[in-house]
Structure formats: C-alpha cells, structure tokens
Design a protein around this motif. Structure first.
Motif, PDB file in Angstrom:
ATOM      1  N   TYR A  10       0.827  -1.205   0.000  1.00 40.52           N
ATOM      2  CA  TYR A  10       0.000   0.000   0.000  1.00 40.52           C
ATOM      3  C   TYR A  10       0.861   1.254   0.000  1.00 40.52           C
ATOM      4  N   ALA A  11       1.950   1.227   0.802  1.00 39.02           N
ATOM      5  CA  ALA A  11       2.830   2.391   0.827  1.00 39.02           C
ATOM      6  C   ALA A  11       3.516   2.596  -0.518  1.00 39.02           C
ATOM      7  N   ALA A  12       3.864   1.479  -1.164  1.00 43.46           N
ATOM      8  CA  ALA A  12       4.510   1.607  -2.463  1.00 43.46           C
ATOM      9  C   ALA A  12       3.549   2.081  -3.533  1.00 43.46           C
ATOM     10  N   SER A  13       2.284   1.641  -3.399  1.00 45.50           N
ATOM     11  CA  SER A  13       1.301   2.008  -4.420  1.00 45.50           C
ATOM     12  C   SER A  13       0.698   3.377  -4.180  1.00 45.50           C
ATOM     13  N   SER A  14       0.837   3.911  -2.967  1.00 44.82           N
ATOM     14  CA  SER A  14       0.264   5.227  -2.677  1.00 44.82           C
ATOM     15  C   SER A  14       1.209   6.308  -3.166  1.00 44.82           C
ATOM     16  N   PRO A  15       0.739   7.224  -3.982  1.00 48.47           N
ATOM     17  CA  PRO A  15       1.610   8.291  -4.479  1.00 48.47           C
ATOM     18  C   PRO A  15       1.919   9.311  -3.385  1.00 48.47           C
ATOM     19  N   ASP A  16       3.032   9.981  -3.564  1.00 48.43           N
ATOM     20  CA  ASP A  16       3.414  11.036  -2.634  1.00 48.43           C
ATOM     21  C   ASP A  16       2.591  12.289  -2.921  1.00 48.43           C
ATOM     22  N   ASP A  17       2.339  13.044  -1.866  1.00 49.67           N
ATOM     23  CA  ASP A  17       1.651  14.324  -2.003  1.00 49.67           C
ATOM     24  C   ASP A  17       2.694  15.432  -1.981  1.00 49.67           C
ATOM     25  N   VAL A  18       2.776  16.169  -3.059  1.00 51.97           N
ATOM     26  CA  VAL A  18       3.778  17.212  -3.221  1.00 51.97           C
ATOM     27  C   VAL A  18       3.066  18.546  -3.451  1.00 51.97           C
ATOM     28  N   VAL A  19       3.583  19.579  -2.808  1.00 51.04           N
ATOM     29  CA  VAL A  19       3.037  20.927  -2.960  1.00 51.04           C
ATOM     30  C   VAL A  19       3.886  21.698  -3.957  1.00 51.04           C
ATOM     31  N   ALA A  20       3.213  22.318  -4.913  1.00 52.37           N
ATOM     32  CA  ALA A  20       3.905  23.130  -5.926  1.00 52.37           C
ATOM     33  C   ALA A  20       3.669  24.611  -5.624  1.00 52.37           C
ATOM     34  N   GLN A  21       4.728  25.402  -5.726  1.00 53.27           N
ATOM     35  CA  GLN A  21       4.634  26.838  -5.494  1.00 53.27           C
ATOM     36  C   GLN A  21       5.155  27.578  -6.726  1.00 53.27           C
ATOM     37  N   CYS A  22       4.382  28.539  -7.204  1.00 52.06           N
ATOM     38  CA  CYS A  22       4.767  29.310  -8.380  1.00 52.06           C
ATOM     39  C   CYS A  22       5.790  30.367  -7.975  1.00 52.06           C
ATOM     40  N   VAL A  23       6.882  30.414  -8.728  1.00 54.68           N
ATOM     41  CA  VAL A  23       7.951  31.335  -8.369  1.00 54.68           C
ATOM     42  C   VAL A  23       8.383  32.118  -9.607  1.00 54.68           C
ATOM     43  N   LYS A  24       8.962  33.277  -9.381  1.00 51.47           N
ATOM     44  CA  LYS A  24       9.603  34.104 -10.405  1.00 51.47           C
ATOM     45  C   LYS A  24      10.975  34.480  -9.876  1.00 51.47           C
ATOM     46  N   ASP A  25      11.990  33.955 -10.533  1.00 54.36           N
ATOM     47  CA  ASP A  25      13.372  34.176 -10.060  1.00 54.36           C
ATOM     48  C   ASP A  25      13.530  33.729  -8.597  1.00 54.36           C
ATOM     49  N   ASP A  26      12.940  32.549  -8.277  1.00 59.59           N
ATOM     50  CA  ASP A  26      13.012  31.904  -6.953  1.00 59.59           C
ATOM     51  C   ASP A  26      12.213  32.650  -5.880  1.00 59.59           C
ATOM     52  N   VAL A  27      11.407  33.609  -6.251  1.00 59.72           N
ATOM     53  CA  VAL A  27      10.565  34.322  -5.304  1.00 59.72           C
ATOM     54  C   VAL A  27       9.120  33.878  -5.527  1.00 59.72           C
TER      55      VAL A  27
END
Length: 225
Positions: free
Chosen positions: A125-142
């Motif tokens: 189950y742990a292998a089949s469960s995908p990771d939850d990742v948060v995406a943040q929009c950045v401009k020049d790392d800000v």
C-alpha cells in the motif's frame, strides 16, 4: 577376807562398773539442769542427686557430644509423605510452565504470520500510494501568486508556455516542487524544479497540477518541467 570374796567383788566386764573398757568416753550430755559441755556444731544434710534417666527429666545437649534421638516410625512416614508432596508440586509447576511456554510460542507464531501478512500489505500500500507534493509558483526563486503558473491564465493574458516556463508580459514563471511552504514575496528554499513522476501535485490554493499513481503519466495543466 578370803580370796574368794575378793574375786566375787571384782567388776565383771560388760557390767556397769565405774571404769571398764565398755564405758563410753564421749562428752557427757548435759542434764536438764544445765551445765556440762557445749552441743556439737550444726551440719546441714547433704542433698541427694536425682536419679539419672527418670521420666520428666530435661537433659542439656552438648554440640558434638550429644547424639540425636533416632526418628520414630511415624516421623519417618510423615517426612517421606512431605518429600513426596513437595516433589509432586514441583512437577506440577514445571508442567504448567511448559504448557504456558508452548502456548506462548504458538501465539507468537500465529501473530508473526498475521504481522507478516499485514506488513506485506502495508508495504504494498505504501509503495502504491503516491506522494503528495506541494507546488509553489515562483519568479526568479521568489514565490508569487499561483495563477501566474496557470497555462490558461497565461494564454488569456497573451502569454505562452515554452521549455517548462510560462511567459507573461516578458516575465517567466515556473513551479517549485516540494519546498517548504513560503509566503508570497519571499524567496523559496529547497525543493526541486523537476516534476516528480507518479506524485499527487497540487498548489496551496488547491489547484491540481498532477494526479499521481501507477499507470498515470506525469502531466501538468501549467508549464512545469
């Protein structure tokens, strides 16, 4: 006076004459009127020792010298019965311990099988469960607003997508994946600019960037790489 008369008047031994060999020579007993010699001194009677071995007599025992009394037949039987009872109790305790040990071993084996099956299921189950990742929009790392990394928003404002970047009005934007949550206007720290495959990716505002899982190819509605 003739010779016969002298002979007849002589004191015969054994009779009460004035001086004869049978007359006592000890001190005279004082008469009722007093006087005479003093009485002999008082001598206490000698105590008689009690007879040895009599009934009811307590004899002291000396270590190394007094021999113990041999046990009677009744005492021997009682001692043998006590030893036998103690042996039976010891055997009962050992049998109970062996029974509990065997039962505990069975429980551990059964529990191990159950834990093993559950462990395999948990790993799968742990292998089949995908990771939850948060995406943040950045401009020049800000960090900026999430809408700047939205492809539809970019096209509606004359922008376009190229090589993982979203260009709007001469500025480029992209997603940072997995970095700690950072407020808008501050520089992001950590994370990656490569989209993780098979992960559930969404923004802080709730926009779904990618749905992960087996058999799901990575993709984005915005310009992540």
């Amino acid at each position: 006076m003739t010779e016969n008369d002298n002979t007849g008047s002589a004191a015969t031994p054994g009779q009460g004459g004035s001086s004869g060999p049978d007359q006592p020579t000890g001190p005279a007993t004082p008469g009722p009127g007093g006087g005479g010699a003093s009485p002999p001194p008082y001598v206490p009677p000698t105590p008689q020792e009690p007879p040895q071995g009599g009934r009811g007599q307590i004899r002291s025992q000396e270590a190394g010298r007094t021999k113990p009394r041999p046990p009677t037949l009744a005492e021997q039987r009682a001692r043998a019965a006590a030893i036998e009872q103690q042996r039976e109790q010891q055997l009962a305790v050992e049998a109970e311990g062996a029974r509990r040990k065997k039962l505990r071993k069975r429980l551990l084996i059964g529990g191990g099988v159950a834990v093993g099956v559950a462990g395999v299921v948990a790993i799968w189950y742990a292998a089949s469960s995908p990771d939850d990742v948060v995406a943040q929009c950045v401009k020049d790392d800000v960090v900026v607003e999430d809408q700047y990394c939205d492809e539809e928003y970019a096209r509606s404002h004359g922008g376009y997508v190229s090589s993982g970047f979203i260009y709007i009005g001469g500025s480029s934007y992209r997603y940072n994946y997995g970095a700690p949550s950072t407020p808008v206007g501050q520089k992001v720290s950590g994370g990656s600019y490569t989209m993780p495959k098979g992960a559930n990716i969404s923004t802080k505002s709730g926009t779904v960037v990618q749905r992960g899982g087996f058999g799901v190819s990575g993709g984005s509605k915005s310009g992540g790489s």
